[in-house]
Design a protein around this motif. Structure first.
Motif, PDB file in Angstrom:
ATOM      1  N   LEU A   1       0.837  -1.204   0.000  1.00  0.00           N
ATOM      2  CA  LEU A   1       0.000   0.000   0.000  1.00  0.00           C
ATOM      3  C   LEU A   1       0.871   1.254   0.000  1.00  0.00           C
ATOM      4  CD1 LEU A   1      -2.907   1.101   0.083  1.00  0.00           C
ATOM      5  CD2 LEU A   1      -2.725   1.102   2.584  1.00  0.00           C
ATOM      6  N   ASP A   2       1.921   1.251   0.817  1.00  0.00           N
ATOM      7  CA  ASP A   2       2.837   2.394   0.859  1.00  0.00           C
ATOM      8  C   ASP A   2       3.472   2.640  -0.513  1.00  0.00           C
ATOM      9  OD1 ASP A   2       2.234   2.629   3.560  1.00  0.00           O
ATOM     10  OD2 ASP A   2       4.119   1.701   4.234  1.00  0.00           O
ATOM     11  N   ALA A   3       3.833   1.561  -1.215  1.00  0.00           N
ATOM     12  CA  ALA A   3       4.447   1.695  -2.549  1.00  0.00           C
ATOM     13  C   ALA A   3       3.437   2.269  -3.553  1.00  0.00           C
ATOM     14  CB  ALA A   3       4.972   0.343  -3.030  1.00  0.00           C
ATOM     15  N   MET A   4       2.172   1.824  -3.471  1.00  0.00           N
ATOM     16  CA  MET A   4       1.138   2.376  -4.358  1.00  0.00           C
ATOM     17  C   MET A   4       0.973   3.868  -4.098  1.00  0.00           C
ATOM     18  SD  MET A   4      -1.858  -0.503  -4.507  1.00  0.00           S
ATOM     19  CE  MET A   4      -1.612  -1.573  -3.090  1.00  0.00           C
ATOM     20  N   HIS A   5       0.941   4.256  -2.830  1.00  0.00           N
ATOM     21  CA  HIS A   5       0.762   5.661  -2.486  1.00  0.00           C
ATOM     22  C   HIS A   5       1.977   6.487  -2.872  1.00  0.00           C
ATOM     23  CE1 HIS A   5      -2.737   4.713   0.472  1.00  0.00           C
ATOM     24  NE2 HIS A   5      -3.078   4.644  -0.800  1.00  0.00           N
ATOM     25  N   ALA A   6       3.174   5.915  -2.743  1.00  0.00           N
ATOM     26  CA  ALA A   6       4.386   6.625  -3.173  1.00  0.00           C
ATOM     27  C   ALA A   6       4.340   6.890  -4.680  1.00  0.00           C
ATOM     28  CB  ALA A   6       5.628   5.824  -2.802  1.00  0.00           C
ATOM     29  N   LYS A   7       3.883   5.903  -5.451  1.00  0.00           N
ATOM     30  CA  LYS A   7       3.753   6.072  -6.912  1.00  0.00           C
ATOM     31  C   LYS A   7       2.763   7.192  -7.221  1.00  0.00           C
ATOM     32  CE  LYS A   7       2.581   3.434 -11.117  1.00  0.00           C
ATOM     33  NZ  LYS A   7       2.228   2.084 -11.613  1.00  0.00           N
ATOM     34  N   MET A   8       1.620   7.192  -6.521  1.00  0.00           N
ATOM     35  CA  MET A   8       0.600   8.218  -6.728  1.00  0.00           C
ATOM     36  C   MET A   8       1.163   9.602  -6.389  1.00  0.00           C
ATOM     37  SD  MET A   8      -3.241   8.402  -5.052  1.00  0.00           S
ATOM     38  CE  MET A   8      -2.687   8.340  -3.348  1.00  0.00           C
ATOM     39  N   ILE A   9       1.832   9.718  -5.250  1.00  0.00           N
ATOM     40  CA  ILE A   9       2.416  11.000  -4.839  1.00  0.00           C
ATOM     41  C   ILE A   9       3.445  11.468  -5.855  1.00  0.00           C
ATOM     42  CG2 ILE A   9       3.945  12.062  -3.106  1.00  0.00           C
ATOM     43  CD1 ILE A   9       2.406  10.270  -1.012  1.00  0.00           C
ATOM     44  N   ASP A  10       4.306  10.559  -6.321  1.00  0.00           N
ATOM     45  CA  ASP A  10       5.337  10.920  -7.310  1.00  0.00           C
ATOM     46  C   ASP A  10       4.714  11.471  -8.587  1.00  0.00           C
ATOM     47  OD1 ASP A  10       7.324  10.141  -5.563  1.00  0.00           O
ATOM     48  OD2 ASP A  10       7.737   8.231  -6.571  1.00  0.00           O
ATOM     49  N   LEU A  11       3.656  10.827  -9.068  1.00  0.00           N
ATOM     50  CA  LEU A  11       2.996  11.286 -10.301  1.00  0.00           C
ATOM     51  C   LEU A  11       2.356  12.655 -10.110  1.00  0.00           C
ATOM     52  CD1 LEU A  11       1.381   7.925 -11.455  1.00  0.00           C
ATOM     53  CD2 LEU A  11       3.178   9.199 -12.662  1.00  0.00           C
ATOM     54  N   ILE A  12       1.722  12.863  -8.969  1.00  0.00           N
ATOM     55  CA  ILE A  12       1.070  14.145  -8.681  1.00  0.00           C
ATOM     56  C   ILE A  12       2.119  15.240  -8.531  1.00  0.00           C
ATOM     57  CG2 ILE A  12      -0.311  15.398  -6.971  1.00  0.00           C
ATOM     58  CD1 ILE A  12      -1.800  12.632  -6.546  1.00  0.00           C
ATOM     59  N   GLU A  13       3.200  14.939  -7.816  1.00  0.00           N
ATOM     60  CA  GLU A  13       4.265  15.933  -7.633  1.00  0.00           C
ATOM     61  C   GLU A  13       4.965  16.243  -8.955  1.00  0.00           C
ATOM     62  OE1 GLU A  13       6.670  14.562  -4.340  1.00  0.00           O
ATOM     63  OE2 GLU A  13       5.188  15.311  -2.883  1.00  0.00           O
ATOM     64  N   ALA A  14       5.146  15.233  -9.811  1.00  0.00           N
ATOM     65  CA  ALA A  14       5.765  15.458 -11.123  1.00  0.00           C
ATOM     66  C   ALA A  14       4.904  16.396 -11.976  1.00  0.00           C
ATOM     67  CB  ALA A  14       5.985  14.124 -11.846  1.00  0.00           C
ATOM     68  N   ALA A  15       3.585  16.374 -11.739  1.00  0.00           N
ATOM     69  CA  ALA A  15       2.665  17.250 -12.471  1.00  0.00           C
ATOM     70  C   ALA A  15       2.565  18.629 -11.816  1.00  0.00           C
ATOM     71  CB  ALA A  15       1.287  16.603 -12.557  1.00  0.00           C
ATOM     72  N   GLY A  16       3.200  18.800 -10.650  1.00  0.00           N
ATOM     73  CA  GLY A  16       3.208  20.100  -9.986  1.00  0.00           C
ATOM     74  C   GLY A  16       2.201  20.242  -8.861  1.00  0.00           C
ATOM     75  N   GLY A  17       1.672  19.118  -8.366  1.00  0.00           N
ATOM     76  CA  GLY A  17       0.694  19.163  -7.281  1.00  0.00           C
ATOM     77  C   GLY A  17       1.220  18.520  -6.018  1.00  0.00           C
ATOM     78  N   GLU A  18       0.402  18.610  -4.966  1.00  0.00           N
ATOM     79  CA  GLU A  18       0.791  18.012  -3.690  1.00  0.00           C
ATOM     80  C   GLU A  18      -0.473  17.636  -2.934  1.00  0.00           C
ATOM     81  OE1 GLU A  18       3.259  19.136   0.372  1.00  0.00           O
ATOM     82  OE2 GLU A  18       2.973  20.671  -1.157  1.00  0.00           O
ATOM     83  N   LEU A  19      -0.520  16.404  -2.446  1.00  0.00           N
ATOM     84  CA  LEU A  19      -1.672  15.976  -1.654  1.00  0.00           C
ATOM     85  C   LEU A  19      -1.541  16.499  -0.233  1.00  0.00           C
ATOM     86  CD1 LEU A  19      -2.148  12.253  -2.754  1.00  0.00           C
ATOM     87  CD2 LEU A  19      -3.548  14.232  -3.392  1.00  0.00           C
ATOM     88  N   ALA A  20      -2.661  16.920   0.335  1.00  0.00           N
ATOM     89  CA  ALA A  20      -2.695  17.361   1.727  1.00  0.00           C
ATOM     90  C   ALA A  20      -2.674  16.170   2.674  1.00  0.00           C
ATOM     91  CB  ALA A  20      -3.926  18.220   1.974  1.00  0.00           C
ATOM     92  N   GLY A  21      -2.948  14.989   2.140  1.00  0.00           N
ATOM     93  CA  GLY A  21      -2.900  13.783   2.950  1.00  0.00           C
ATOM     94  C   GLY A  21      -3.624  12.636   2.278  1.00  0.00           C
ATOM     95  N   ILE A  22      -3.243  11.427   2.675  1.00  0.00           N
ATOM     96  CA  ILE A  22      -3.907  10.208   2.213  1.00  0.00           C
ATOM     97  C   ILE A  22      -4.442   9.510   3.461  1.00  0.00           C
ATOM     98  CG2 ILE A  22      -3.650   7.985   1.047  1.00  0.00           C
ATOM     99  CD1 ILE A  22      -1.161   9.205  -0.370  1.00  0.00           C
ATOM    100  N   PHE A  23      -5.738   9.321   3.502  1.00  0.00           N
ATOM    101  CA  PHE A  23      -6.401   8.719   4.643  1.00  0.00           C
ATOM    102  C   PHE A  23      -7.078   7.449   4.165  1.00  0.00           C
ATOM    103  CE2 PHE A  23      -5.794  13.148   5.142  1.00  0.00           C
ATOM    104  CZ  PHE A  23      -5.401  13.315   6.453  1.00  0.00           C
ATOM    105  N   TYR A  24      -6.803   6.338   4.832  1.00  0.00           N
ATOM    106  CA  TYR A  24      -7.365   5.080   4.358  1.00  0.00           C
ATOM    107  C   TYR A  24      -7.910   4.250   5.508  1.00  0.00           C
ATOM    108  CZ  TYR A  24      -2.853   3.101   5.739  1.00  0.00           C
ATOM    109  OH  TYR A  24      -1.743   2.735   6.452  1.00  0.00           O
ATOM    110  N   CYS A  25      -8.926   3.473   5.182  1.00  0.00           N
ATOM    111  CA  CYS A  25      -9.519   2.525   6.117  1.00  0.00           C
ATOM    112  C   CYS A  25      -9.002   1.142   5.746  1.00  0.00           C
ATOM    113  CB  CYS A  25     -11.048   2.564   6.030  1.00  0.00           C
ATOM    114  SG  CYS A  25     -11.815   1.191   6.921  1.00  0.00           S
ATOM    115  N   PRO A  26      -8.255   0.494   6.647  1.00  0.00           N
ATOM    116  CA  PRO A  26      -7.706  -0.836   6.365  1.00  0.00           C
ATOM    117  C   PRO A  26      -8.649  -1.968   6.766  1.00  0.00           C
ATOM    118  CG  PRO A  26      -6.849  -0.085   8.459  1.00  0.00           C
ATOM    119  CD  PRO A  26      -7.751   1.020   7.927  1.00  0.00           C
ATOM    120  N   HIS A  27      -9.808  -1.628   7.314  1.00  0.00           N
ATOM    121  CA  HIS A  27     -10.677  -2.618   7.950  1.00  0.00           C
ATOM    122  C   HIS A  27     -11.594  -3.331   6.959  1.00  0.00           C
ATOM    123  CE1 HIS A  27      -9.897   0.643  10.991  1.00  0.00           C
ATOM    124  NE2 HIS A  27      -9.355  -0.424  11.567  1.00  0.00           N
ATOM    125  N   THR A  28     -11.997  -4.528   7.344  1.00  0.00           N
ATOM    126  CA  THR A  28     -13.010  -5.263   6.587  1.00  0.00           C
ATOM    127  C   THR A  28     -14.382  -4.812   7.085  1.00  0.00           C
ATOM    128  OG1 THR A  28     -13.104  -7.065   8.180  1.00  0.00           O
ATOM    129  CG2 THR A  28     -11.468  -7.274   6.402  1.00  0.00           C
TER     130      THR A  28
END
Length: 178
Positions: free
Chosen positions: A66-93
């Motif tokens: 999950l961390d690797a997926m989010h790192a990829k997402m952050i990298d793509l957004i930052e490469a486009a000139g943006g920045e996420l204020a945060g990633i919040f996820y529910c890990p529960h079933t």
């Protein structure tokens, strides 16, 4: 106007899968999504992600996946000139009956606390009714994108009376900023 945009992840930012997005290789961005997020950031919006990730609780992927997926997402957004204020996820079933699994508003409350803002009047963007319901419980405006499970959600037609509907995140951002 509240300049907070809350995005679901799978089906809004990246392609979704009924078999879960389980690895960085399976995390494939929807064309134009990273650029759309960057445009929001450049226009003064805070953009946060609120995503159910029960695949973690079900053992379909690990925290490092999950961390690797989010790192990829952050990298793509930052490469486009943006920045996420945060990633919040529910890990529960669903069986864990937590308060953070959408359609419950726990993730939205986490975003409010983390950013020190109210979600009242913010824009909640999702491809499923549960995304929109979580946002609406906190006074968010609802926007359905037709990517991911969005077309299926639209075809069901229930609970969308208050929602704006867009082809994809890029189309939504084009309309919001023009």
């Amino acid at each position: 106007m509240n300049k907070l945009v809350i995005l679901d992840r799978d089906g809004v930012i990246n392609q979704d899968s009924d078999a879960y997005v389980k690895s960085v290789e399976e995390w494939i961005p929807i064309p134009g999504s990273a650029e759309a997020i960057a445009r929001l950031c450049k226009a003064g919006y805070q953009v946060a992600v609120a995503t159910n990730q029960s695949g973690l609780g079900r053992g379909y992927f690990s925290q490092s996946d999950l961390d690797a997926m989010h790192a990829k997402m952050i990298d793509l957004i930052e490469a486009a000139g943006g920045e996420l204020a945060g990633i919040f996820y529910c890990p529960h079933t669903p069986e864990e009956h937590c308060d953070c699994r959408k359609p419950l508003p726990g993730l939205i409350h986490q975003i409010e606390r983390h950013l020190g803002v109210s979600a009242e009047g913010a824009l909640m963007v999702g491809d499923s009714l549960r995304d929109l319901q979580a946002g609406q419980a906190c006074g968010c405006r609802a926007a359905l994108v037709l990517t991911g499970k969005g077309q299926r959600t639209l075809d069901k037609g229930e609970g969308l009376e208050q929602a704006s509907i867009y082809k994809d995140l890029k189309s939504l951002v084009n309309e919001l900023l023009n």
